[in-house]
Scaffold this motif. Sequence first.
Motif: not given
Length: 295
Positions: A65-83
């Motif tokens: 579950v912690d990895e799934r949450v981390k993946s969700a947060i990474q997606a949001r960070v990438g959406e705003v800040f890019g790669e």
Amino acid sequence: MLAFKRALMAIDLSELDLQLLHFIKRHHRALGIQKLYALHIMPDFTDPAHPEVDFQKRFAPESPVDERVKSAIQARVGEVFGEAPELEIEIEVREGKPYEKLLHWTKIKEVDLLIMGKKRLSEGSGITAKRVARNVHAAVLFVPDGAGTEITNLVVPNDFSENAARALKVALKLSRAMKGQPVHSLHIVDLPPGQYYNRSAPDRGYLGMLKESAHLAAGKFREAHGIADDDIVDVYQENSRNNLAAHVLRYASDHKEVLLVMGAKGHTPFETFLFGSVTERIAQGVEGQPLLIVR
């Protein structure tokens, strides 16, 4: 330039996360942020309650579950800040009581600035703006739901204390790092009981004397702290509501795209502890404007 080099952002997987990320993307240079920790705290890893995590579980049931949450947060960070983010961003997912763990990790990571969203309605997490403002050791930036990323005015409630001077200097540095936004020094003239109004100097009245004293105190305050007259806009208002926090919030709401900057504690001529409680009330009551509390 400010030097909130290490910042921690509280992430809760709500839509407010994107507002926080966009705000920091816009202003991280002015704030001096070099490393950003995005921290999500789950009360119980064995019972995740967020729909986004549940959705991922259906497609990747083997992932913790912690990895799934981390993946969700990474997606949001990438959406705003890019790669290729302009600053270093590290994602942390921890288990425990949200309020306690939030304070704990601000100490563990030795952060200079804690960044939090502020929802219009509490969802029972136990992390209230008032509690955080009272107990966290770092500076705190609250970004309310619905606040934009533009800042065209900086407002500093000023009781002529050391903490107010620190807040003014932070606001002035922010102004210089942005586009020279005006810095408003807002002093609320506290009113004594009514029986004092008919005393000496009847030609001006006691209220006039109070305002004159406030102007003189402001001059001495700026001189003592090396703040030039032309760097700030002095504003004086009467405490007609007998509520300092309400006056500050009304002044901020009456002006466009305001960032409030406050010291954590202070003093007034009447109560040495009063301004600390005012800071807490403003942190609790602010809705449309971001609020930066400096230590």
